[in-house]
Design a protein around this motif. Structure first.
Motif, PDB file in Angstrom:
ATOM      1  N   ASP A 372       0.819  -1.217   0.000  1.00 38.51           N
ATOM      2  CA  ASP A 372       0.000   0.000   0.000  1.00 38.51           C
ATOM      3  C   ASP A 372       0.853   1.267   0.000  1.00 38.51           C
ATOM      4  O   ASP A 372       0.332   2.369   0.207  1.00 38.51           O
ATOM      5  N   ASN A 373       2.134   1.131  -0.262  1.00 42.20           N
ATOM      6  CA  ASN A 373       3.006   2.284  -0.480  1.00 42.20           C
ATOM      7  C   ASN A 373       3.024   2.575  -1.986  1.00 42.20           C
ATOM      8  O   ASN A 373       3.531   1.762  -2.770  1.00 42.20           O
ATOM      9  N   PRO A 374       2.475   3.725  -2.415  1.00 43.93           N
ATOM     10  CA  PRO A 374       2.353   3.980  -3.868  1.00 43.93           C
ATOM     11  C   PRO A 374       3.692   3.921  -4.599  1.00 43.93           C
ATOM     12  O   PRO A 374       3.762   3.430  -5.727  1.00 43.93           O
ATOM     13  N   GLN A 375       4.764   4.416  -3.965  1.00 45.10           N
ATOM     14  CA  GLN A 375       6.067   4.395  -4.655  1.00 45.10           C
ATOM     15  C   GLN A 375       6.557   2.950  -4.840  1.00 45.10           C
ATOM     16  O   GLN A 375       7.045   2.583  -5.919  1.00 45.10           O
ATOM     17  N   ALA A 376       6.415   2.170  -3.795  1.00 42.42           N
ATOM     18  CA  ALA A 376       6.856   0.766  -3.900  1.00 42.42           C
ATOM     19  C   ALA A 376       6.027   0.037  -4.955  1.00 42.42           C
ATOM     20  O   ALA A 376       6.565  -0.727  -5.772  1.00 42.42           O
ATOM     21  N   ARG A 377       4.725   0.269  -4.918  1.00 45.39           N
ATOM     22  CA  ARG A 377       3.861  -0.421  -5.889  1.00 45.39           C
ATOM     23  C   ARG A 377       4.209  -0.006  -7.318  1.00 45.39           C
ATOM     24  O   ARG A 377       4.278  -0.839  -8.228  1.00 45.39           O
ATOM     25  N   ALA A 378       4.451   1.292  -7.520  1.00 43.82           N
ATOM     26  CA  ALA A 378       4.800   1.765  -8.868  1.00 43.82           C
ATOM     27  C   ALA A 378       6.097   1.107  -9.340  1.00 43.82           C
ATOM     28  O   ALA A 378       6.219   0.725 -10.513  1.00 43.82           O
ATOM     29  N   TRP A 379       7.053   0.944  -8.419  1.00 40.30           N
ATOM     30  CA  TRP A 379       8.320   0.311  -8.804  1.00 40.30           C
ATOM     31  C   TRP A 379       8.066  -1.115  -9.271  1.00 40.30           C
ATOM     32  O   TRP A 379       8.565  -1.552 -10.323  1.00 40.30           O
ATOM     33  N   PHE A 380       7.280  -1.875  -8.508  1.00 45.31           N
ATOM     34  CA  PHE A 380       7.034  -3.274  -8.885  1.00 45.31           C
ATOM     35  C   PHE A 380       6.122  -3.380 -10.105  1.00 45.31           C
ATOM     36  O   PHE A 380       6.250  -4.320 -10.895  1.00 45.31           O
ATOM     37  N   GLU A 381       5.229  -2.424 -10.281  1.00 41.96           N
ATOM     38  CA  GLU A 381       4.392  -2.457 -11.491  1.00 41.96           C
ATOM     39  C   GLU A 381       5.263  -2.306 -12.735  1.00 41.96           C
ATOM     40  O   GLU A 381       5.063  -2.981 -13.743  1.00 41.96           O
ATOM     41  N   PHE A 383       8.532  -3.001 -12.801  1.00 35.68           N
ATOM     42  CA  PHE A 383       9.471  -4.134 -12.822  1.00 35.68           C
ATOM     43  C   PHE A 383       8.814  -5.387 -13.396  1.00 35.68           C
ATOM     44  O   PHE A 383       9.421  -6.123 -14.173  1.00 35.68           O
ATOM     45  N   TRP A 384       7.562  -5.622 -12.990  1.00 37.56           N
ATOM     46  CA  TRP A 384       6.868  -6.819 -13.466  1.00 37.56           C
ATOM     47  C   TRP A 384       5.967  -6.545 -14.681  1.00 37.56           C
ATOM     48  O   TRP A 384       5.382  -7.473 -15.246  1.00 37.56           O
ATOM     49  N   GLY A 385       5.812  -5.280 -15.062  1.00 33.62           N
ATOM     50  CA  GLY A 385       5.082  -4.940 -16.263  1.00 33.62           C
ATOM     51  C   GLY A 385       3.591  -5.174 -16.181  1.00 33.62           C
ATOM     52  O   GLY A 385       2.958  -5.528 -17.188  1.00 33.62           O
ATOM     53  N   THR A 386       3.015  -4.962 -15.008  1.00 33.06           N
ATOM     54  CA  THR A 386       1.569  -5.151 -14.885  1.00 33.06           C
ATOM     55  C   THR A 386       1.040  -4.353 -13.699  1.00 33.06           C
ATOM     56  O   THR A 386       1.802  -4.015 -12.782  1.00 33.06           O
ATOM     57  N   ALA A 387      -0.262  -4.037 -13.727  1.00 34.84           N
ATOM     58  CA  ALA A 387      -0.886  -3.337 -12.594  1.00 34.84           C
ATOM     59  C   ALA A 387      -0.988  -4.297 -11.406  1.00 34.84           C
ATOM     60  O   ALA A 387      -1.176  -5.504 -11.579  1.00 34.84           O
ATOM     61  N   LEU A 388      -0.850  -3.745 -10.197  1.00 36.48           N
ATOM     62  CA  LEU A 388      -0.873  -4.577  -8.994  1.00 36.48           C
ATOM     63  C   LEU A 388      -1.935  -4.089  -8.017  1.00 36.48           C
ATOM     64  O   LEU A 388      -2.260  -2.892  -7.974  1.00 36.48           O
ATOM     65  N   ASP A 389      -2.449  -5.012  -7.222  1.00 36.55           N
ATOM     66  CA  ASP A 389      -3.457  -4.696  -6.205  1.00 36.55           C
ATOM     67  C   ASP A 389      -2.844  -3.769  -5.153  1.00 36.55           C
ATOM     68  O   ASP A 389      -1.734  -4.017  -4.670  1.00 36.55           O
TER      69      ASP A 389
END
Ligand code: SF4
Length: 709
Positions: A372-381, A383-389
């Motif tokens: 639920d950290n927007p910066q962390a989620r954006a990094w993994f989105e 990195f993995w090339g997809t939207a995340l929950d």
């Protein structure tokens, strides 16, 4: 037993059992492991316990799964008695058919009910690469953060408190730092049984002159080496620990400079513990006030002091509070951040540290980046090339509760993929757990044996044992170690990493990990990028060469840091946060109908749900049957004799087993290991959760004991 063909070759690897992470060498002859030697690893220096030395023959047991299995139409979903014939429930299948039948219904459930209808349990018994890939599959393929594993059943409360207080969920010092300690507190742990080689380093420290204090409701074998043994009442941990804090503060034994420079909220803690004098707490915890004061003084004034803890601390509704107290004790005395001084939650399974680090938990991406950290989620989105929950997923017990939710519940769990975990034995209140697993519309289980959980599956995928694959595991010391393949999996069994990738393909993901053994090196290198804050300097090649490196390790020339927090804590302020804890008693205390406390745990010979060690000939010969431990006074009160067949029952179930005399078990209590399916301790346990770590209260529920013969 391991008497067998001559040794033809040797393979260096790591023990597959506990979190100590002893390095071993397999001796292989005739495509069997015929012997095991201890290797000169940082955690063991060639030492091994009975499990590591004699427990590896489970991989050759005739019960090994060799082909995928498909449930026959109409076969009842229940855990059968021992000896049941699987052919009545399953039929064999090809991998193509099994994978299609595994993933097709999961895709259909996701399409019909959304991502939250699916969940996955990974494993702390597998490699870091498997844990990483499994959580990536759930997050990017299933589409939610409903992924967890058995850390929820062991140290989730420790990690919750450590992240809150210190900004890191791992140990501050390795076990072998006891070589530099003058004082050792072991609380809620039984190292001689559960971390045997770690216990040997503690005993060596005592021989050198260190003072060992054992604090546990059970008086375990280590008491022979203890300076003081505090056999406190089973749910009085916070009362005891607050009394130690009170003494340290009242008697002016704090480290004022450490408190000033490196902590927050000391004044709130000081005021809170004023009410917890040893004299007031002594009747609650059953330890004399003078002893509490003596131990507090010795800890605070020691030149170097280590605290180790285990499930006795964490598996309570107040598990997080217990660890908050331990953090406060270490920080207000400055007993952290230097050699021989620190905090060490003894991790249970061989890779529970690594699996958590790799993101196999519902609230964190790899490297403890919050979902639920927007910066962390954006990094993994990216990195993995997809939207995340963006919302944390549910935890182990919550997921199975949601399997029984009303159809209208928006987050009802309907399909699951379970790799290498056995919740039908390991979770609390097993009648409820097994009902929930059986209630799923679709369950895929990947394992090496037809476990109690696999009996409830729709599709069973035969997997690889630890000696049959290459991969890394991270031990309780934060040391990443290389496990190497010694043998091929039997029959049609396949490496777990390959199976996860086939499942991902079936869920529509396009992954490509080239190279030998299902691309394990490529998966590791991707994981290393995702975890660059901790293992960025630990390349695959480095591990192949050196076998082990301790993180944090951020560059190729970084030797790794066994002792951390030397200058600052990894929190936004660099300081530790002190969190006061009040007394929360156990959820279900003894009464007239259920007058005893049930304490569950492990034995030296049997590990967790017993699926491996009960199929190891030497270990099974040493401890062949389920027993419950009571002391002589309690046996007399219950009118039973040592060896008697008894029924132990709680409000949730009943089991039959024999009694064993154990003077270390306290008055008013019975101890049961949870490894025995025929007398499963978790049929009795209480599923109530610690509100922070979401860990069940395995260490305390009310039971009655009755003689049957
Ligand atoms: Fe294996 Fe743990 Fe025993 Fe070491 S102490 S040999 S890691 S079970």
């Amino acid at each position: 037993l391991l008497a067998a063909p001559p040794v033809e070759r040797t393979v260096d690897s790591v023990c597959p059992f506990c979190g100590v992470g002893c390095q071993i060498t397999y001796q292989v002859g005739g495509e069997r492991i015929v012997g095991v030697q201890g290797r000169n690893g940082p955690a063991n220096q060639a030492r091994l316990c009975v499990k590591g030395r004699f427990g590896l023959d489970y991989i050759h047991h005739p019960d090994r799964l060799m082909l995928p299995l498909i449930r026959k139409p109409g076969a009842p979903k229940q855990v059968p008695p021992a000896g049941a014939d699987w052919r009545a429930v399953f039929r064999e299948a090809t991998w193509d058919e099994a994978l299609a039948l595994a993933t097709g219904p999961l895709r259909a459930l996701r399409a019909a009910h959304g991502p939250k209808a699916l969940a996955g349990f990974g494993s702390a018994k597998g490699s870091n690469e498997e844990a990483y890939l499994f959580q990536k599959l759930v997050r990017t393929g299933f589409g939610s953060n409903n992924v967890d594993h058995c850390t929820r059943l062991c140290h989730a409360s420790s990690v919750a408190a450590l992240l809150e207080g210190l900004g890191s969920g791992a140990v501050s010092n390795p076990v072998r730092d006891v070589e530099h300690a003058e004082f050792i507190l072991v609380i809620g742990a039984n190292p001689t049984a559960n971390h045997p080689v770690a216990a040997t380093w503690m005993k060596n420290a005592v021989q050198r002159g260190a003072r060992l204090v054992l604090a546990d409701p059970r008086a375990t074998d280590m008491r022979q080496h203890a300076w003081r043994t505090l056999q406190f009442k089973p749910d009085a941990d916070v009362a005891l620990l607050n009394a130690l804090l009170h003494t340290v503060i009242e008697e002016g034994l704090t480290d004022a400079a450490f408190i000033r420079d490196r902590t927050l909220q000391y004044e709130a803690l000081r005021q809170h513990v004023q009410a917890y004098s040893p004299e007031a707490m002594a009747p609650l915890c059953g330890i004399a006030a003078s002893t509490l004061r003596e131990v507090a003084r010795a800890y605070a004034t020691s030149p170097a002091a280590m605290i180790f803890w285990g499930m006795g601390v964490s598996q309570h509704v107040h598990g997080t509070d217990n660890v908050r107290c331990l953090i406060a004790l270490a920080t207000i005395t400055g007993q952290i951040g230097k050699p021989g001084s620190g905090l060490h939650p003894l991790r249970g399974q061989n890779n529970v540290q690594g699996a958590s680090d790799a993101g196999l938990i519902p609230m964190m991406f790899p490297d403890y980046q919050r979902v639920d950290n927007p910066q962390a989620r954006a990094w993994f989105e990216q990195f993995w090339g997809t939207a995340l929950d963006e919302r944390p997923g549910y935890t182990v017990v919550e997921i199975l509760n949601l399997a029984l939710a009303d159809d209208a519940h928006p987050h009802k769990v309907r399909g699951m993929y379970i790799m290498g975990e056995n919740p039908a034995m390991s979770d609390p209140d097993l009648h409820h757990t097994r009902h929930a697993l059986a209630h799923l519309e679709h369950l895929v289980v990947q394992d090496i044996f037809l476990t109690e959980t696999a009996w409830l599956a729709d599709v069973v995928l035969p997997a690889s044992a630890w000696p049959e694959k290459t991969g890394t595991a991270s031990n309780t010391d934060r040391t990443v170690q290389m496990g190497r393949r010694a043998l091929a999996p039997p029959g049609q069994a396949r490496p777990d990493l390959w199976i996860i990738q086939q499942m991902a393909a079936g869920m529509g993901l396009r992954w490509h990990y080239p190279g030998a053994e299902a691309g394990v090196a490529a998966v590791y290198e991707e994981m290393r990028q995702a975890m660059h804050r901790s293992i960025g300097g630990i390349t695959w090649q480095r591990l192949e060469r050196d076998s082990s490196v301790t993180y944090p390790c951020l560059s190729a020339d970084d030797p790794g840091q066994p002792v951390v927090f030397t200058e600052r804590f990894p929190t936004p302020t660099g300081r530790a946060t002190l969190v006061p804890a009040g007394i929360v008693w156990a959820n279900e205390r003894p009464d007239a109908d259920y007058p005893l406390v049930l304490i569950t745990g492990r034995q030296l010979e049997h590990w967790h749900t017993g699926s491996m060690t009960r199929r190891a000939a030497v270990l099974d010969a040493l401890e062949p049957i389920a027993t419950a431990c009571m002391n002589a006074r309690e046996m007399a009160r219950c009118g039973v004799q040592p060896g008697a067949l008894v029924q132990v029952r709680s409000r949730r179930g009943a089991v039959q087993l024999h009694l064993r005399l154990d003077e270390g078990t306290p008055d008013g209590a019975v101890f049961m290991p949870f490894a025995y399916a025929e007398a499963a301790a978790n049929l009795l346990t209480n599923a109530v959760l610690d509100p922070f770590g979401k860990i069940p209260e395995f260490k305390y529920c009310a039971v009655a004991v009755q003689a049957l013969q």
